[in-house]
Motif scaffolding. Structure first.
Motif, PDB file in Angstrom:
ATOM      1  N   ASP A  15      27.377   2.245  14.191  1.00 21.46           N
ATOM      2  CA  ASP A  15      28.519   3.178  13.935  1.00 21.46           C
ATOM      3  C   ASP A  15      28.756   4.590  14.629  1.00 21.46           C
ATOM      4  OD1 ASP A  15      28.989   1.271  12.134  1.00 21.46           O
ATOM      5  OD2 ASP A  15      28.214   2.545  10.295  1.00 21.46           O
ATOM      6  N   LEU A  16      27.504   5.324  15.020  1.00 25.94           N
ATOM      7  CA  LEU A  16      27.703   6.276  15.783  1.00 25.94           C
ATOM      8  C   LEU A  16      28.287   5.938  17.191  1.00 25.94           C
ATOM      9  CD1 LEU A  16      24.778   8.903  16.174  1.00 25.94           C
ATOM     10  CD2 LEU A  16      26.322   8.402  18.021  1.00 25.94           C
TER      11      LEU A  16
ATOM     12  N   ASN B 239      29.827   3.292  18.263  1.00 23.30           N
ATOM     13  CA  ASN B 239      31.443   2.961  18.132  1.00 23.30           C
ATOM     14  C   ASN B 239      32.335   4.071  17.903  1.00 23.30           C
ATOM     15  OD1 ASN B 239      30.503   0.348  18.509  1.00 23.30           O
ATOM     16  ND2 ASN B 239      30.163  -0.210  16.102  1.00 23.30           N
ATOM     17  N   ALA B 240      31.985   4.644  17.253  1.00 22.73           N
ATOM     18  CA  ALA B 240      32.887   6.021  16.924  1.00 22.73           C
ATOM     19  C   ALA B 240      33.208   6.901  18.225  1.00 22.73           C
ATOM     20  CB  ALA B 240      32.219   6.964  15.800  1.00 22.73           C
ATOM     21  N   ALA B 241      31.901   7.239  18.757  1.00 27.53           N
ATOM     22  CA  ALA B 241      32.082   7.927  20.009  1.00 27.53           C
ATOM     23  C   ALA B 241      32.869   7.106  20.924  1.00 27.53           C
ATOM     24  CB  ALA B 241      30.594   8.212  20.496  1.00 27.53           C
TER      25      ALA B 241
ATOM     26  N   LYS C 107      35.320   5.296  20.615  1.00 24.37           N
ATOM     27  CA  LYS C 107      36.816   5.311  20.286  1.00 24.37           C
ATOM     28  C   LYS C 107      37.154   6.768  20.344  1.00 24.37           C
ATOM     29  CE  LYS C 107      36.294   1.292  17.019  1.00 24.37           C
ATOM     30  NZ  LYS C 107      36.303   0.812  15.960  1.00 24.37           N
ATOM     31  N   GLU C 108      36.265   7.588  20.781  1.00 23.13           N
ATOM     32  CA  GLU C 108      36.785   9.002  21.032  1.00 23.13           C
ATOM     33  C   GLU C 108      36.671   9.869  19.935  1.00 23.13           C
ATOM     34  OE1 GLU C 108      39.749   9.771  23.774  1.00 23.13           O
ATOM     35  OE2 GLU C 108      38.789   8.535  25.650  1.00 23.13           O
ATOM     36  N   ASN C 109      36.169   9.337  18.688  1.00 25.40           N
ATOM     37  CA  ASN C 109      36.143   9.966  17.487  1.00 25.40           C
ATOM     38  C   ASN C 109      34.952  10.817  17.385  1.00 25.40           C
ATOM     39  OD1 ASN C 109      36.260  10.689  14.636  1.00 25.40           O
ATOM     40  ND2 ASN C 109      36.613   8.541  13.761  1.00 25.40           N
ATOM     41  N   TYR C 110      35.051  11.921  18.062  1.00 23.76           N
ATOM     42  CA  TYR C 110      33.791  12.583  18.418  1.00 23.76           C
ATOM     43  C   TYR C 110      33.275  13.496  17.147  1.00 23.76           C
ATOM     44  CZ  TYR C 110      34.560  11.416  23.259  1.00 23.76           C
ATOM     45  OH  TYR C 110      34.897  10.779  24.456  1.00 23.76           O
TER      46      TYR C 110
ATOM     47  N   GLU D 166      33.602  12.615  13.981  1.00 19.43           N
ATOM     48  CA  GLU D 166      32.682  11.749  13.093  1.00 19.43           C
ATOM     49  C   GLU D 166      31.192  11.232  13.646  1.00 19.43           C
ATOM     50  OE1 GLU D 166      32.050   9.066   9.491  1.00 19.43           O
ATOM     51  OE2 GLU D 166      33.171  10.932  10.280  1.00 19.43           O
ATOM     52  N   ALA D 167      31.374  10.996  15.073  1.00 20.59           N
ATOM     53  CA  ALA D 167      30.262  10.662  15.744  1.00 20.59           C
ATOM     54  C   ALA D 167      29.022  11.823  15.539  1.00 20.59           C
ATOM     55  CB  ALA D 167      30.545  10.344  17.269  1.00 20.59           C
TER      56      ALA D 167
END
Length: 297
Positions: free
Chosen positions: A218-219, A221-223, A225-228, A230-231
């Motif tokens: 999950d970490l 995948n979030a990164a 997707k540039e969802n930093y 959340e990551a």
């Protein structure tokens, strides 16, 4: 390259009390990480205690993992050494079907950068499948610099690198700036995943994903997707556990954590030893603490 983007897990080798390979626990582990969402399996990396397994055992473990790989995840096989000629002969005779090889830098010899380049080119020429370089100077006493990595990236059978050159991503950042677009740059350090992906990396070959596969996946995948934000939250949640599992060496800590969740008995082959009672207790408390952190466990 896409099949190795994301989270790879460097599988441990569970042992029975007599230190023979525990295939029942190994099957549990493969199912656990597969269900947890990892993208590929790494067999016979450092975390597998590969220096203490015989050549026969290594192949038997590889064949077993392939036989229980129900999700048909890509498999990377750790196959390196410090005698170039001997390794070339082994590659020419290798008949098992894998998706790629993970090839550690030659250790103990301490070759020059030219020696490293020629070593890897010779192996890449002989290997029946693509190879992923593995730079881990804290174990090999030999750092493959960015210039050498970028030169090797031109070889058609060298598709990427597992980069673990230190406590920062400075060298990885230089590789990212200069590597070909189709070259895989993956972190060899669980605690550097987020900054690694920020500078252009494609994921991680993880230790903690043995026990916490969904959390690491999950970490990553979030990164990716540039969802930093959340990551970063997820990385912070795992920070204390990461410190614990590496505090007495690898895979000592992650085997102790796996035992707590019901996979294996924590046994290691000498010269590695089981986690201390104090460390096991700290890992247990932190694992329980993860329950209270949003999105974890």
């Amino acid at each position: 390259m896409d099949k190795f983007r994301g989270t790879g897990v460097a599988l441990v080798t569970p042992f029975n009390d007599d230190l023979s390979v525990d295939y029942k626990s190994l099957e549990q582990l493969v199912n656990h990480v597969s269900d947890g969402g990892v993208d590929y399996l790494v067999v016979m990396g450092t975390t597998a205690e590969s220096p203490t397994l015989t050549g026969k055992e290594k192949l038997e473990v590889l064949r077993f993992v392939k036989s229980v790989n129900k999700k048909n995840l890509p498999i990377v096989y750790g196959f390196g050494g410090n005698d170039t000629q001997a390794m070339v002969k082994k590659y020419l005779k290798f008949e098992e079907d894998v998706d790629a090889f993970l090839v550690v830098c030659p250790y103990y010899n301490k070759p020059s950068q030219r020696g490293l380049q020629l070593h890897y080119e010779a192996i890449a020429d002989a290997a029946p499948k693509p190879i992923i370089l593995y730079n881990v100077p804290k174990r090999t006493s030999c750092n493959m610099n960015a210039k050498t990595v970028v030169a090797l990236a031109q070889h058609p059978n060298i598709i990427g690198i597992k980069e673990a050159s230190g406590d920062t991503v400075i060298q990885a950042e230089e590789i990212a700036r200069k590597m070909p677009d189709d070259f895989l740059l993956t972190s060899g350090d669980d605690d550097l995943v987020l900054p690694f992906i920020r500078i252009g990396g494609h994921g991680v070959i993880s230790v903690i994903a043995n026990a916490l596969p969904s959390q690491m996946s999950d970490l990553v995948n979030a990164a990716l997707k540039e969802n930093y934000a959340e990551a970063k939250r997820m990385a912070n949640d795992m920070e204390d556990m990461l410190g614990l599992i590496f505090s007495e060496g690898n895979p000592t800590g992650v085997k102790a954590l796996l035992q707590l969740i019901g996979i294996g008995n924590g046994k290691l082959r000498l010269p590695l030893v089981e986690a201390s009672t104090d460390l096991v207790e700290q890992i247990r408390k932190e694992y329980e603490n993860l329950d209270t952190k949003k999105g974890v466990v």
